[in-house]
Design a protein around this motif. Sequence first.
Motif, PDB file in Angstrom:
ATOM      1  N   ARG A   1     -18.812  50.925  26.425  1.00 28.14           N
ATOM      2  CA  ARG A   1     -17.500  51.148  26.417  1.00 28.14           C
ATOM      3  C   ARG A   1     -16.485  50.148  25.882  1.00 28.14           C
ATOM      4  NH1 ARG A   1     -14.747  47.173  29.491  1.00 28.14           N
ATOM      5  NH2 ARG A   1     -16.173  45.779  30.807  1.00 28.14           N
TER       6      ARG A   1
ATOM      7  N   LEU B   1     -22.163  47.154  24.791  1.00 21.96           N
ATOM      8  CA  LEU B   1     -21.637  47.102  26.144  1.00 21.96           C
ATOM      9  C   LEU B   1     -21.397  48.623  26.720  1.00 21.96           C
ATOM     10  CD1 LEU B   1     -20.564  45.585  28.488  1.00 21.96           C
ATOM     11  CD2 LEU B   1     -18.261  45.697  27.707  1.00 21.96           C
TER      12      LEU B   1
ATOM     13  N   ASN C   1     -15.116  42.434  21.811  1.00 22.53           N
ATOM     14  CA  ASN C   1     -15.514  43.703  21.243  1.00 22.53           C
ATOM     15  C   ASN C   1     -16.964  44.417  21.694  1.00 22.53           C
ATOM     16  OD1 ASN C   1     -17.727  42.672  19.883  1.00 22.53           O
ATOM     17  ND2 ASN C   1     -16.346  41.617  18.181  1.00 22.53           N
ATOM     18  N   GLY C   2     -17.307  43.660  23.106  1.00 22.08           N
ATOM     19  CA  GLY C   2     -18.509  44.462  23.682  1.00 22.08           C
ATOM     20  C   GLY C   2     -19.675  44.302  22.730  1.00 22.08           C
TER      21      GLY C   2
ATOM     22  N   ALA D   1     -13.060  47.805  25.580  1.00 19.92           N
ATOM     23  CA  ALA D   1     -12.348  46.988  26.222  1.00 19.92           C
ATOM     24  C   ALA D   1     -11.233  47.458  27.267  1.00 19.92           C
ATOM     25  CB  ALA D   1     -12.080  45.550  25.785  1.00 19.92           C
TER      26      ALA D   1
ATOM     27  N   SER E   1     -19.885  44.636  19.765  1.00 20.60           N
ATOM     28  CA  SER E   1     -20.039  45.691  18.490  1.00 20.60           C
ATOM     29  C   SER E   1     -19.828  45.048  17.132  1.00 20.60           C
ATOM     30  CB  SER E   1     -18.956  46.665  18.475  1.00 20.60           C
ATOM     31  OG  SER E   1     -17.802  45.964  18.458  1.00 20.60           O
TER      32      SER E   1
ATOM     33  N   ILE F   1     -20.990  50.254  20.162  1.00 20.45           N
ATOM     34  CA  ILE F   1     -20.778  49.277  21.267  1.00 20.45           C
ATOM     35  C   ILE F   1     -21.969  49.029  22.057  1.00 20.45           C
ATOM     36  CG2 ILE F   1     -19.069  48.334  22.696  1.00 20.45           C
ATOM     37  CD1 ILE F   1     -17.095  50.332  21.593  1.00 20.45           C
TER      38      ILE F   1
END
Length: 244
Positions: free
Chosen positions: A208, A206, A238-239, A210, A241, A204
């Motif tokens: 992390r 991001l 989904n960051g 969500a 991903s 991911i």
Amino acid sequence: MPESPPHILVTGATRGIGAAILEALSARGARVIGHGTRATPGILAADLSESGAGDGLWEAALAALDGRIDVLINNAGVFEAISVEAPDAEWQASWTRTLQINLQASADLCRRMVLHAQGREPDAGGLRGRIVNVASRAAYRGDSPAHWHYAASKAGMVAMTKSIARGYAGQGLAAFAICPGYVMTGMAQDYLASRGGDKLLADIPLGRVAQPGEVASVATYLALDAPASMTGAVLDVNGASFVR
């Protein structure tokens, strides 16, 4: 659809994403009835694994909301593993249960919303009703070898949403879908722990998963604010991903 506070049904509203959606909508002044496995104030009980339960839930919600539902949010779902090596009967029962809860019950409720919206007066944006279906990134990228049925059910939900949007836009019904990745709920926490959380988080960008409130903010926008021209949209949470 009237300009007065909208009447909204949210399935799977007792925890995680559903509870966050219910809270966010209530904070906006909507009149919301939720659904769960047990009846509590503001929550209607229904076992969506049973055939016809979606229709029964719709009737109960319609009665609780004085005969009017402006927005349907299908959030209820299960994420249960089944091995390809499981006995045939267990394999088929797992597929039946997952498809019944995640897809068939949602389809039954969508059908009721379509029929309910027909013939109603449109709101200022030209809409007679809205549907928001909470699917998953698994609809597009698939899932683990033990979760074919989950991915298939969510892909079906996305296809159903697009079909509704295309088929009923001219009648003033909007349909949207949300595709979260991992969300910090009990279900996701258990899965992350079982698969090696750090390794999955590395996928991911991001860094992390969500939070339920992030998904709820998207659902609230689609339920209350999204313009009619957005019908058919599928929004990813989904960051990064999985990007399309």
